[in-house]
Scaffold this motif. Structure first.
Motif, PDB file in Angstrom:
ATOM      1  N   GLN A  92      -7.514 -25.602  18.067  1.00  0.00           N
ATOM      2  CA  GLN A  92      -8.969 -25.553  17.877  1.00  0.00           C
ATOM      3  C   GLN A  92      -9.380 -25.845  16.444  1.00  0.00           C
ATOM      4  O   GLN A  92     -10.484 -26.293  16.188  1.00  0.00           O
ATOM      5  CB  GLN A  92      -9.527 -24.180  18.281  1.00  0.00           C
ATOM      6  N   GLY A  93      -8.482 -25.577  15.518  1.00  0.00           N
ATOM      7  CA  GLY A  93      -8.818 -25.792  14.112  1.00  0.00           C
ATOM      8  C   GLY A  93      -9.571 -24.621  13.526  1.00  0.00           C
ATOM      9  O   GLY A  93      -9.276 -23.462  13.815  1.00  0.00           O
ATOM     10  N   ARG A  94     -10.595 -24.933  12.738  1.00  0.00           N
ATOM     11  CA  ARG A  94     -11.345 -23.912  11.998  1.00  0.00           C
ATOM     12  C   ARG A  94     -12.155 -23.005  12.918  1.00  0.00           C
ATOM     13  O   ARG A  94     -12.869 -23.459  13.797  1.00  0.00           O
ATOM     14  CB  ARG A  94     -12.277 -24.599  11.003  1.00  0.00           C
ATOM     15  N   VAL A  95     -12.028 -21.697  12.677  1.00  0.00           N
ATOM     16  CA  VAL A  95     -12.856 -20.701  13.355  1.00  0.00           C
ATOM     17  C   VAL A  95     -13.343 -19.715  12.300  1.00  0.00           C
ATOM     18  O   VAL A  95     -12.540 -19.095  11.607  1.00  0.00           O
ATOM     19  CB  VAL A  95     -12.071 -19.948  14.454  1.00  0.00           C
ATOM     20  N   ASP A  96     -14.661 -19.590  12.153  1.00  0.00           N
ATOM     21  CA  ASP A  96     -15.254 -18.648  11.207  1.00  0.00           C
ATOM     22  C   ASP A  96     -15.654 -17.379  11.934  1.00  0.00           C
ATOM     23  O   ASP A  96     -16.292 -17.429  12.990  1.00  0.00           O
ATOM     24  CB  ASP A  96     -16.494 -19.248  10.546  1.00  0.00           C
ATOM     25  N   VAL A  97     -15.294 -16.238  11.353  1.00  0.00           N
ATOM     26  CA  VAL A  97     -15.714 -14.945  11.899  1.00  0.00           C
ATOM     27  C   VAL A  97     -16.521 -14.229  10.833  1.00  0.00           C
ATOM     28  O   VAL A  97     -16.078 -14.106   9.690  1.00  0.00           O
ATOM     29  CB  VAL A  97     -14.510 -14.085  12.333  1.00  0.00           C
TER      30      VAL A  97
ATOM     31  N   LYS B 239     -24.189  -9.171  -0.232  1.00  0.00           N
ATOM     32  CA  LYS B 239     -23.481  -7.932  -0.561  1.00  0.00           C
ATOM     33  C   LYS B 239     -22.857  -7.233   0.646  1.00  0.00           C
ATOM     34  O   LYS B 239     -21.874  -6.500   0.501  1.00  0.00           O
ATOM     35  CB  LYS B 239     -24.422  -6.964  -1.278  1.00  0.00           C
ATOM     36  N   ASP B 240     -23.407  -7.429   1.859  1.00  0.00           N
ATOM     37  CA  ASP B 240     -22.894  -6.724   3.036  1.00  0.00           C
ATOM     38  C   ASP B 240     -22.086  -7.608   3.984  1.00  0.00           C
ATOM     39  O   ASP B 240     -21.526  -7.107   4.954  1.00  0.00           O
ATOM     40  CB  ASP B 240     -24.057  -6.114   3.834  1.00  0.00           C
ATOM     41  N   THR B 241     -22.049  -8.917   3.724  1.00  0.00           N
ATOM     42  CA  THR B 241     -21.467  -9.851   4.686  1.00  0.00           C
ATOM     43  C   THR B 241     -20.267 -10.590   4.111  1.00  0.00           C
ATOM     44  O   THR B 241     -20.324 -11.105   2.998  1.00  0.00           O
ATOM     45  CB  THR B 241     -22.524 -10.875   5.148  1.00  0.00           C
ATOM     46  N   VAL B 242     -19.192 -10.626   4.894  1.00  0.00           N
ATOM     47  CA  VAL B 242     -17.985 -11.376   4.535  1.00  0.00           C
ATOM     48  C   VAL B 242     -17.656 -12.313   5.693  1.00  0.00           C
ATOM     49  O   VAL B 242     -17.761 -11.922   6.861  1.00  0.00           O
ATOM     50  CB  VAL B 242     -16.794 -10.428   4.256  1.00  0.00           C
ATOM     51  N   ILE B 243     -17.295 -13.542   5.359  1.00  0.00           N
ATOM     52  CA  ILE B 243     -16.864 -14.504   6.372  1.00  0.00           C
ATOM     53  C   ILE B 243     -15.399 -14.830   6.132  1.00  0.00           C
ATOM     54  O   ILE B 243     -15.014 -15.163   5.009  1.00  0.00           O
ATOM     55  CB  ILE B 243     -17.705 -15.790   6.321  1.00  0.00           C
ATOM     56  N   VAL B 244     -14.595 -14.695   7.173  1.00  0.00           N
ATOM     57  CA  VAL B 244     -13.174 -15.050   7.085  1.00  0.00           C
ATOM     58  C   VAL B 244     -12.940 -16.254   7.987  1.00  0.00           C
ATOM     59  O   VAL B 244     -13.342 -16.250   9.156  1.00  0.00           O
ATOM     60  CB  VAL B 244     -12.263 -13.875   7.486  1.00  0.00           C
ATOM     61  N   ARG B 245     -12.300 -17.255   7.417  1.00  0.00           N
ATOM     62  CA  ARG B 245     -12.004 -18.479   8.167  1.00  0.00           C
ATOM     63  C   ARG B 245     -10.554 -18.433   8.655  1.00  0.00           C
ATOM     64  O   ARG B 245      -9.640 -18.157   7.877  1.00  0.00           O
ATOM     65  CB  ARG B 245     -12.229 -19.696   7.291  1.00  0.00           C
TER      66      ARG B 245
ATOM     67  N   ASP C   9      -8.058 -12.499  22.084  1.00  0.00           N
ATOM     68  CA  ASP C   9      -7.565 -13.669  22.826  1.00  0.00           C
ATOM     69  C   ASP C   9      -7.624 -14.929  21.977  1.00  0.00           C
ATOM     70  O   ASP C   9      -6.746 -15.792  22.051  1.00  0.00           O
ATOM     71  CB  ASP C   9      -8.392 -13.874  24.095  1.00  0.00           C
ATOM     72  N   LEU C  10      -8.673 -15.047  21.148  1.00  0.00           N
ATOM     73  CA  LEU C  10      -8.887 -16.257  20.354  1.00  0.00           C
ATOM     74  C   LEU C  10      -7.990 -16.308  19.122  1.00  0.00           C
ATOM     75  O   LEU C  10      -7.387 -17.341  18.816  1.00  0.00           O
ATOM     76  CB  LEU C  10     -10.354 -16.337  19.923  1.00  0.00           C
ATOM     77  N   LEU C  11      -7.905 -15.195  18.397  1.00  0.00           N
ATOM     78  CA  LEU C  11      -7.292 -15.212  17.064  1.00  0.00           C
ATOM     79  C   LEU C  11      -5.817 -14.813  17.039  1.00  0.00           C
ATOM     80  O   LEU C  11      -5.141 -15.054  16.034  1.00  0.00           O
ATOM     81  CB  LEU C  11      -8.070 -14.275  16.122  1.00  0.00           C
ATOM     82  N   LYS C  12      -5.314 -14.219  18.087  1.00  0.00           N
ATOM     83  CA  LYS C  12      -3.919 -13.777  18.076  1.00  0.00           C
ATOM     84  C   LYS C  12      -2.996 -14.971  17.839  1.00  0.00           C
ATOM     85  O   LYS C  12      -3.020 -15.960  18.572  1.00  0.00           O
ATOM     86  CB  LYS C  12      -3.580 -13.102  19.404  1.00  0.00           C
ATOM     87  N   GLY C  13      -2.198 -14.901  16.780  1.00  0.00           N
ATOM     88  CA  GLY C  13      -1.300 -15.994  16.420  1.00  0.00           C
ATOM     89  C   GLY C  13      -1.906 -17.005  15.464  1.00  0.00           C
ATOM     90  O   GLY C  13      -1.215 -17.914  14.995  1.00  0.00           O
ATOM     91  N   SER C  14      -3.189 -16.868  15.156  1.00  0.00           N
ATOM     92  CA  SER C  14      -3.837 -17.801  14.226  1.00  0.00           C
ATOM     93  C   SER C  14      -3.484 -17.454  12.788  1.00  0.00           C
ATOM     94  O   SER C  14      -2.946 -16.379  12.500  1.00  0.00           O
ATOM     95  CB  SER C  14      -5.363 -17.760  14.408  1.00  0.00           C
ATOM     96  N   ARG C  15      -3.798 -18.380  11.860  1.00  0.00           N
ATOM     97  CA  ARG C  15      -3.552 -18.155  10.434  1.00  0.00           C
ATOM     98  C   ARG C  15      -4.864 -17.855   9.720  1.00  0.00           C
ATOM     99  O   ARG C  15      -5.890 -18.481   9.993  1.00  0.00           O
ATOM    100  CB  ARG C  15      -2.909 -19.388   9.794  1.00  0.00           C
ATOM    101  N   VAL C  16      -4.814 -16.900   8.788  1.00  0.00           N
ATOM    102  CA  VAL C  16      -5.976 -16.614   7.953  1.00  0.00           C
ATOM    103  C   VAL C  16      -6.073 -17.706   6.891  1.00  0.00           C
ATOM    104  O   VAL C  16      -5.074 -18.036   6.240  1.00  0.00           O
ATOM    105  CB  VAL C  16      -5.853 -15.234   7.272  1.00  0.00           C
TER     106      VAL C  16
ATOM    107  N   SER D  52     -18.639 -17.348  14.452  1.00  0.00           N
ATOM    108  CA  SER D  52     -19.924 -17.957  14.118  1.00  0.00           C
ATOM    109  C   SER D  52     -19.811 -19.455  13.930  1.00  0.00           C
ATOM    110  O   SER D  52     -18.863 -19.956  13.335  1.00  0.00           O
ATOM    111  CB  SER D  52     -20.499 -17.332  12.839  1.00  0.00           C
ATOM    112  N   GLN D  53     -20.812 -20.152  14.439  1.00  0.00           N
ATOM    113  CA  GLN D  53     -20.963 -21.591  14.233  1.00  0.00           C
ATOM    114  C   GLN D  53     -22.066 -21.878  13.217  1.00  0.00           C
ATOM    115  O   GLN D  53     -22.471 -23.022  13.046  1.00  0.00           O
ATOM    116  CB  GLN D  53     -21.308 -22.272  15.559  1.00  0.00           C
ATOM    117  N   TYR D  54     -22.562 -20.825  12.561  1.00  0.00           N
ATOM    118  CA  TYR D  54     -23.633 -20.975  11.571  1.00  0.00           C
ATOM    119  C   TYR D  54     -23.119 -20.536  10.200  1.00  0.00           C
ATOM    120  O   TYR D  54     -23.296 -19.384   9.810  1.00  0.00           O
ATOM    121  CB  TYR D  54     -24.848 -20.132  11.957  1.00  0.00           C
ATOM    122  N   PRO D  55     -22.464 -21.436   9.464  1.00  0.00           N
ATOM    123  CA  PRO D  55     -21.905 -21.047   8.160  1.00  0.00           C
ATOM    124  C   PRO D  55     -23.013 -20.734   7.161  1.00  0.00           C
ATOM    125  O   PRO D  55     -23.958 -21.500   6.992  1.00  0.00           O
ATOM    126  CB  PRO D  55     -21.118 -22.295   7.731  1.00  0.00           C
TER     127      PRO D  55
END
Length: 671
Positions: free
Chosen positions: A45-50, A33-39, A18-25, A61-64
């Motif tokens: 809404q602007g920036r959304v980090d997953v 080594k195990d964690t990737v963050i995609v903005r 619901d949140l990301l459909k239509g958004s831009r990567v 996530s709101q904790y960058p």
């Protein structure tokens, strides 16, 4: 740390879709080594980090997390293929612990996040061929490596949203375990297995072979009722905060006596739960790292201080021994004469045996001599002090040896004191760095989304004469600046280079942009409706030049022209085409030659404290503390951290506030 269950992933995927459909990567990062963050950039809404942690979690996530200075190859490849792509769908694969994010650019791509076992993150092309995995893995039935065809892991257990009693019966027939373990291994997980057993009132240790047909029917109904809210998208996101901590998208009976904290979305709940665990882990690791650094200097200081005390004691002991040689000069001199006479007939070892024998007999003349070695060195006991002297040398030479030893120790004390001061200073610096790093960098702090004023959505500054100057951030906001905010008494500026913002000097407070109270609270804002001062035009020209492509090209100056609003048009001549964000300028242009390409950044009081980026003279006028930057070679994030450290003593701003106002491209601080 808890890993997400199939049920958790269902809730997360529903909300993220619901949140990301239509958004831009936008960008991708790999903090560890195990964690990737995609903005992502979400419209409105602007920036959304997953955050994607292989084998553990996926959520907004709101904790960058802290980004590495040298990014690994995997996030760089994600940027190459996915930056600017549009999200088509976020979905869970067959109720398994596998998430797929489908995006479109020139081609279609799929980002697969595997959350089972140790997990993986894999980028696929439109033919389901692997472009690159986070981790290369090989099994007999699956190969996860570049250019391999991606195959899904075999499905395990049942889908509680789409199952029939016969499926549950088949699982029970095959199982040789008890009720709760069988349910847990069927894909429901331990927590939900316990919940089902609790609601059934059955003994969890009941062997599945002993389950009756009626009990099987009862369990089927319980499973259906338990997970029915998922089908209706009725989540009750909560964190169990005492006893066994957990985060869940549903309210469970097994935690009915526990304290719970509820959230609007499961993404928010998961973010708070997992981020708190990660913050604790990061802080623990970093405290250990910094502790080693602090201990290194603390140990060095201890050794240096012990050395200082040893030198001081050496001075005392050596001086005392030299003085004692003179105080007992006649007795010691007599001993030396006897030894010299004996040496004419006997060896050193024979003399030593004679002295030992005499001491045993209590002869007074040798009582002061403790021992004599084969080289003629004597150990004397004088007033309980053991004094080593060379019997071949006279007393003054032996005394001088001790006096010189004390002098050397005294000379060395000066160097040790200097070294101690250096170590103390370095220790204080490291302790301060440790405190700062743990507070602001190493432990992620929640990124609170601020409500932006209308002008903060654009480029802006207030000139030294008090005029508000605004500019576009991109093609879309260039259109807004001209069509919505430009009025007849304003001035339009544009850098004489391709790739530049439309800039407007407002000749009055814009109508419908601020309330009357806001206008009255703004200090130094001009209400003069006559000619805009030349100083403001020059500052606006520097502003227009600095936020143009001249910055990324490394120019130090750039020509800028200005015109009146009636000269700016969106209507093309026949056969012309005007791109979005571009305008046609008709008539003569007024040029500001060689406008400075540099920006100063500081905190100003403009309807409350705000970060303002503009020409140096404007910041001098409106800010007590500011930093000036120019085109350079340092990444924006690093410069932003340094700017934040210098200008924000009260810690009211965030790193994002600084990054938002900086020009596009690398930069350096002007010293």
């Amino acid at each position: 740390m808890k890993t997400m269950s199939n049920v958790d992933i269902f809730a997360i995927c529903h909300e993220l879709n619901d949140l990301l459909k239509g958004s831009r990567v936008d960008k991708a990062y790999q903090p560890n080594k195990d964690t990737v963050i995609v903005r992502f950039h979400v419209t409105g809404q602007g920036r959304v980090d997953v955050v994607f942690q292989a084998g553990v979690r996926i959520h907004k996530s709101q904790y960058p997390l802290e980004n590495p200075k040298l990014p690994p190859s995997f996030p760089m490849l994600l940027r190459k293929y996915l930056k600017g792509a549009t999200v088509r769908e976020v979905r869970q694969h067959h109720f398994d612990r596998v998430v797929e994010i489908l995006v479109s650019k020139e081609e279609n791509y799929t980002l697969v996040i595997e959350l089972f076992d140790k997990g993986n993150i894999i980028l696929l092309n439109q033919d389901k061929q692997i472009i690159l995995p986070l981790k290369r893995k090989m099994w007999s039935e699956r190969k996860i490596g570049s250019k391999e065809e991606y195959t899904y892991p075999p499905s395990r257990g049942i889908n509680p949203l789409k199952f029939e009693r016969q499926e549950l019966e088949a699982i029970f027939i095959k199982s040789d375990s008890d009720l709760v373990r069988t349910l847990a291994r069927s894909g429901l997980g331990g927590v939900y297995a316990q919940e089902i057993v609790l609601r059934s009132g059955m003994d969890k240790n009941t062997p599945t072979a002993d389950i009756s047909s009626e009990e099987l029917q009862k369990l089927s109904h319980i499973i259906e009722n338990l997970f029915n809210p998922l089908l209706e998208n009725k989540f009750s996101p909560n964190i169990v905060t005492n006893g066994k901590e957990d985060v869940l998208p549903l309210d469970l009976e097994i935690y009915r006596d526990k304290k719970k904290h509820y959230f609007d979305t499961y993404n928010e709940a998961a973010d708070e739960y997992f981020s708190s665990k990660v913050r604790s882990e990061i802080k623990g690791v970093q405290e250990e790292v910094w502790g080693k650094e602090v201990n290194k200097y603390a140990k060095r200081l201890k050794i240096q201080e012990e050395t200082l005390e040893n030198f001081k004691q050496t001075i005392i002991d050596s001086t005392k021994k030299g003085d004692l040689l003179y105080a007992y000069y006649s007795q010691i001199d007599e001993i030396l004469k006897v030894i010299h006479q004996a040496r004419e007939k006997y060896s050193w070892m024979e003399i030593s045996k004679t002295i030992k024998s005499a001491r045993k007999k209590g002869i007074e003349d040798v009582k002061m001599v403790e021992s004599l070695d084969k080289l003629g060195n004597i150990v004397l006991i004088v007033e309980d002090e053991r004094i080593l002297i060379d019997s071949k040398k006279p007393i003054p030479e032996n005394a001088e040896v001790y006096y010189e030893k004390g002098k050397k120790a005294k000379r060395k004390i000066k160097g040790v004191l200097i070294a101690i001061e250096k170590t103390k200073k370095k220790l204080a610096e490291v302790e301060k760095k440790k405190e700062f790093a743990l507070e602001r960098v190493l432990v992620p702090q929640k990124r609170v989304k601020k409500e932006l004023k209308w002008f903060e959505k654009l480029r802006w500054f207030v000139s030294s004469d008090g005029y508000l100057v605004i500019g576009g951030r991109d093609a879309h906001t260039n259109e807004i600046v001209v069509k919505k905010h430009m009025e007849n008494r304003d001035i339009y500026l544009h850098s004489d280079i391709h790739g530049a913002p439309s800039v407007i000097i407002k000749n009055e407070s814009p109508n419908n942009k601020e309330t009357d109270n806001e206008k009255n609270n703004v200090e130094n804002i001009s209400t003069d409706q006559s000619t805009i001062p030349e100083t403001t035009i020059k500052e606006a020209a520097s502003f227009a030049a600095s936020f143009s492509s001249a910055w990324s090209k490394g120019f130090s100056s750039q020509d800028v022209y200005w015109v009146n609003p009636e000269q700016v048009s969106k209507t093309p001549q026949s056969g012309e085409f005007v791109a979005k964000g571009a305008f046609i300028i008709r008539g003569s242009r007024n040029y500001v030659r060689g406008a400075s390409v540099s920006i100063s950044v500081g905190i100003v009081d403009y309807n409350g404290p705000r970060i303002m980026a503009g020409p140096l003279d404007a910041l001098k006028k409106h800010s007590k503390n500011y930093v000036t930057i120019k085109p350079g070679y340092t990444k924006k994030e690093a410069i932003a951290r340094e700017i934040l450290r210098r200008i924000d003593e009260d810690k009211i701003m965030t790193l994002d506030d600084i990054i938002r106002v900086l020009p596009s491209g690398k930069c350096d601080i002007v010293k």
